[in-house]
Design an enzyme around this catalytic site. Sequence first.
Site, PDB file in Angstrom:
ATOM      1  N   GLY A   1      -5.895  -2.264   8.433  1.00  0.00           N
ATOM      2  CA  GLY A   1      -5.457  -3.242   9.434  1.00  0.00           C
ATOM      3  C   GLY A   1      -5.691  -2.742  10.849  1.00  0.00           C
ATOM      4  O   GLY A   1      -5.654  -3.513  11.807  1.00  0.00           O
TER       5      GLY A   1
ATOM      6  N   SER B   1     -10.318  -1.059   4.904  1.00  0.00           N
ATOM      7  CA  SER B   1      -9.634  -2.110   4.139  1.00  0.00           C
ATOM      8  C   SER B   1     -10.142  -2.170   2.697  1.00  0.00           C
ATOM      9  O   SER B   1     -11.152  -1.551   2.341  1.00  0.00           O
ATOM     10  CB  SER B   1      -9.882  -3.467   4.806  1.00  0.00           C
ATOM     11  OG  SER B   1     -11.210  -3.878   4.530  1.00  0.00           O
ATOM     12  N   CYS B   2      -9.435  -2.959   1.896  1.00  0.00           N
ATOM     13  CA  CYS B   2      -9.803  -3.119   0.484  1.00  0.00           C
ATOM     14  C   CYS B   2     -11.213  -3.691   0.337  1.00  0.00           C
ATOM     15  O   CYS B   2     -12.024  -3.198  -0.458  1.00  0.00           O
ATOM     16  CB  CYS B   2      -8.791  -4.019  -0.210  1.00  0.00           C
ATOM     17  SG  CYS B   2      -8.387  -5.510   0.728  1.00  0.00           S
TER      18      CYS B   2
ATOM     19  N   GLN C   1      -7.245  -5.755  -4.450  1.00  0.00           N
ATOM     20  CA  GLN C   1      -6.888  -5.475  -3.058  1.00  0.00           C
ATOM     21  C   GLN C   1      -5.702  -4.539  -2.923  1.00  0.00           C
ATOM     22  O   GLN C   1      -5.597  -3.789  -1.964  1.00  0.00           O
ATOM     23  CB  GLN C   1      -6.606  -6.799  -2.316  1.00  0.00           C
ATOM     24  CG  GLN C   1      -5.280  -7.483  -2.607  1.00  0.00           C
ATOM     25  CD  GLN C   1      -5.241  -8.278  -3.911  1.00  0.00           C
ATOM     26  OE1 GLN C   1      -6.246  -8.375  -4.600  1.00  0.00           O
ATOM     27  NE2 GLN C   1      -4.088  -8.850  -4.236  1.00  0.00           N
TER      28      GLN C   1
ATOM     29  N   HIS D   1     -10.095  -9.910  -4.882  1.00  0.00           N
ATOM     30  CA  HIS D   1     -11.158 -10.574  -4.121  1.00  0.00           C
ATOM     31  C   HIS D   1     -12.407 -10.576  -4.999  1.00  0.00           C
ATOM     32  O   HIS D   1     -12.559  -9.728  -5.882  1.00  0.00           O
ATOM     33  CB  HIS D   1     -11.516  -9.790  -2.861  1.00  0.00           C
ATOM     34  CG  HIS D   1     -10.385  -9.464  -1.945  1.00  0.00           C
ATOM     35  ND1 HIS D   1      -9.613 -10.412  -1.321  1.00  0.00           N
ATOM     36  CD2 HIS D   1      -9.901  -8.270  -1.517  1.00  0.00           C
ATOM     37  CE1 HIS D   1      -8.723  -9.829  -0.543  1.00  0.00           C
ATOM     38  NE2 HIS D   1      -8.867  -8.522  -0.647  1.00  0.00           N
TER      39      HIS D   1
ATOM     40  N   ILE E   1       0.830  -1.205   0.000  1.00  0.00           N
ATOM     41  CA  ILE E   1       0.000   0.000   0.000  1.00  0.00           C
ATOM     42  C   ILE E   1       0.866   1.257   0.000  1.00  0.00           C
ATOM     43  O   ILE E   1       0.640   2.181  -0.796  1.00  0.00           O
ATOM     44  CB  ILE E   1      -0.957   0.003   1.228  1.00  0.00           C
ATOM     45  CG1 ILE E   1      -1.874  -1.239   1.192  1.00  0.00           C
ATOM     46  CG2 ILE E   1      -1.772   1.286   1.297  1.00  0.00           C
ATOM     47  CD1 ILE E   1      -2.778  -1.377  -0.013  1.00  0.00           C
TER      48      ILE E   1
HETATM   49  P1  NAD Z   1       3.180  -4.878   3.474  1.00  0.00           P
HETATM   50  O1  NAD Z   1       3.686  -5.959   4.319  1.00  0.00           O
HETATM   51  O2  NAD Z   1       3.105  -5.072   2.003  1.00  0.00           O
HETATM   52  O3  NAD Z   1       4.018  -3.547   3.725  1.00  0.00           O
HETATM   53  C1  NAD Z   1       4.346  -3.090   5.012  1.00  0.00           C
HETATM   54  C2  NAD Z   1       5.664  -2.354   4.943  1.00  0.00           C
HETATM   55  O4  NAD Z   1       5.948  -1.814   6.231  1.00  0.00           O
HETATM   56  C3  NAD Z   1       6.845  -3.231   4.557  1.00  0.00           C
HETATM   57  O5  NAD Z   1       7.611  -2.569   3.592  1.00  0.00           O
HETATM   58  C4  NAD Z   1       7.635  -3.386   5.862  1.00  0.00           C
HETATM   59  O6  NAD Z   1       9.021  -3.455   5.638  1.00  0.00           O
HETATM   60  C5  NAD Z   1       7.305  -2.083   6.566  1.00  0.00           C
HETATM   61  N1  NAD Z   1       7.409  -2.152   8.032  1.00  0.00           N
HETATM   62  C6  NAD Z   1       7.397  -3.257   8.833  1.00  0.00           C
HETATM   63  N2  NAD Z   1       7.497  -2.872  10.130  1.00  0.00           N
HETATM   64  C7  NAD Z   1       7.578  -1.531  10.144  1.00  0.00           C
HETATM   65  C8  NAD Z   1       7.719  -0.559  11.167  1.00  0.00           C
HETATM   66  N3  NAD Z   1       7.796  -0.896  12.460  1.00  0.00           N
HETATM   67  N4  NAD Z   1       7.757   0.759  10.806  1.00  0.00           N
HETATM   68  C9  NAD Z   1       7.696   1.126   9.510  1.00  0.00           C
HETATM   69  N5  NAD Z   1       7.582   0.246   8.505  1.00  0.00           N
HETATM   70  C10 NAD Z   1       7.513  -1.062   8.823  1.00  0.00           C
HETATM   71  O7  NAD Z   1       1.745  -4.502   4.059  1.00  0.00           O
HETATM   72  P2  NAD Z   1       0.497  -3.894   3.273  1.00  0.00           P
HETATM   73  O8  NAD Z   1      -0.209  -5.022   2.592  1.00  0.00           O
HETATM   74  O9  NAD Z   1       0.935  -2.727   2.474  1.00  0.00           O
HETATM   75  O10 NAD Z   1      -0.435  -3.462   4.488  1.00  0.00           O
HETATM   76  C11 NAD Z   1      -0.258  -2.228   5.155  1.00  0.00           C
HETATM   77  C12 NAD Z   1      -1.586  -1.815   5.756  1.00  0.00           C
HETATM   78  O11 NAD Z   1      -2.537  -1.667   4.684  1.00  0.00           O
HETATM   79  C13 NAD Z   1      -2.218  -2.830   6.730  1.00  0.00           C
HETATM   80  O12 NAD Z   1      -2.968  -2.118   7.685  1.00  0.00           O
HETATM   81  C14 NAD Z   1      -3.166  -3.607   5.837  1.00  0.00           C
HETATM   82  O13 NAD Z   1      -4.200  -4.218   6.549  1.00  0.00           O
HETATM   83  C15 NAD Z   1      -3.662  -2.517   4.913  1.00  0.00           C
HETATM   84  N6  NAD Z   1      -4.173  -2.962   3.618  1.00  0.00           N
HETATM   85  C16 NAD Z   1      -3.568  -3.950   2.886  1.00  0.00           C
HETATM   86  C17 NAD Z   1      -4.101  -4.350   1.691  1.00  0.00           C
HETATM   87  C18 NAD Z   1      -3.508  -5.454   0.879  1.00  0.00           C
HETATM   88  O14 NAD Z   1      -4.281  -6.165   0.213  1.00  0.00           O
HETATM   89  N7  NAD Z   1      -2.224  -5.659   0.862  1.00  0.00           N
HETATM   90  C19 NAD Z   1      -5.243  -3.719   1.186  1.00  0.00           C
HETATM   91  C20 NAD Z   1      -5.815  -2.672   1.904  1.00  0.00           C
HETATM   92  C21 NAD Z   1      -5.279  -2.311   3.134  1.00  0.00           C
END
Ligand code: NAD
Length: 340
Positions: A112, A141-142, A305, A221, A13
């Site tokens: 999340g 969320s998505c 998503q 999804h 994201i």
């Molecule tokens: P991801 O795992 O792809 O990315 C998270 C990033 O954060 C990674 O680059 C990681 O290195 C970094 N990270 C880890 N710990 C950290 C810290 N302490 N401080 C700063 N950075 C840190 O995750 P994502 O899928 O992008 O999800 C992020 C948020 O978006 C979550 O809340 C998730 O629920 C939400 N989300 C995800 C999706 C999806 O389908 N992937 C869709 C909508 C919303």
Amino acid sequence: MAIKVGINGYGTIGKRVADAVAMQKDMKLVGVTAHSYSFNTEAAKQKGYKIFAVSDESENELKANGIKPDGNFQNLLDEVDVIVDAAPRKIGKENIGAFYKPNKIKAIVQGGEKHETTGVSFVAQCNYDKAVNKDFVRVVSCNTTGLCRTLDAVNKKYGITSVHATMIRRGADPWDIYHGPINAIVPVLEMPSHHGPDVQSVLHDVEIFTTALSVPSTLMHLHSVIADIKKKPNVDDVIEMFRSTTRVRVVRNAEHLRSTAEIMEFARDMGRLRGDMPEICVWQEAVGLTSNAHNKLLYMQAVHQESDVIPENIDCIRAMMGFKDGLKSIKMTNETFGIK
Ligand code: NAD
């Protein structure tokens, strides 16, 4: 003056929001954080984004891999008006208490996190006004974004009595080698699944019950929705309503868009950045109405998503910074994404 934005959590994201911020005329991407070294950091460097290490360990790891950080987390916070926190779940909440409040910086957290973390849950076309001038907002969320976009349109036009929706969820994002299932269909053993209450954090008056399962796919999804509605429409009117709803795309069998795979290929063929499809795709042929006395509207939709929440983050930034015209913000954002 351009709104100064920082991104914490440069993953699925975060990297998309960073690119989207960089495309907005009224925003400036100050930089992104790195928690660890990876191809994401390497790509950020190649794009010329400033990289800020979130800890001493992160800084050492970056340096060991040939990247000299442009500063630490505090240095990023010193330069921004708003942070988009897209770190893994729970970290956004912790950061509000540990960093954003003490530094008097506005922050967006992602789906999340729980609604209670900010008290405001956001989907631009449903409740833009709720985020205006707020300090902390959650972009939902998505799945919730996808349900809210279409259900809000249905509710405004036909009035919803109740909804039952089933979410067939992708097992993992395409890059993700850690999650699954690889060869199973996994029901969410929770009734209702958390998606229903989450929709109500945006659409407060919609009664909704959701069930969910995960399947071995990385591409979108799929939602199967049954809405009990007050007025009896005809199918053509419903399709027209979806067609005229922003960030919703009606896809057709005639286009050979019969599956999530073909929709994703279409997005790539359109030259979308990363092959993304931020619009919720409703299948024209899968819109139906029951012919008995009950007014039941049935439809199926696909949700990308990785990208549907990205335009929401952009509109949320504007709203929190005091830009009051939600329709104008949605239009400005849509133009940069090439979506209607
Ligand atoms: P991801 O795992 O792809 O990315 C998270 C990033 O954060 C990674 O680059 C990681 O290195 C970094 N990270 C880890 N710990 C950290 C810290 N302490 N401080 C700063 N950075 C840190 O995750 P994502 O899928 O992008 O999800 C992020 C948020 O978006 C979550 O809340 C998730 O629920 C939400 N989300 C995800 C999706 C999806 O389908 N992937 C869709 C909508 C919303």
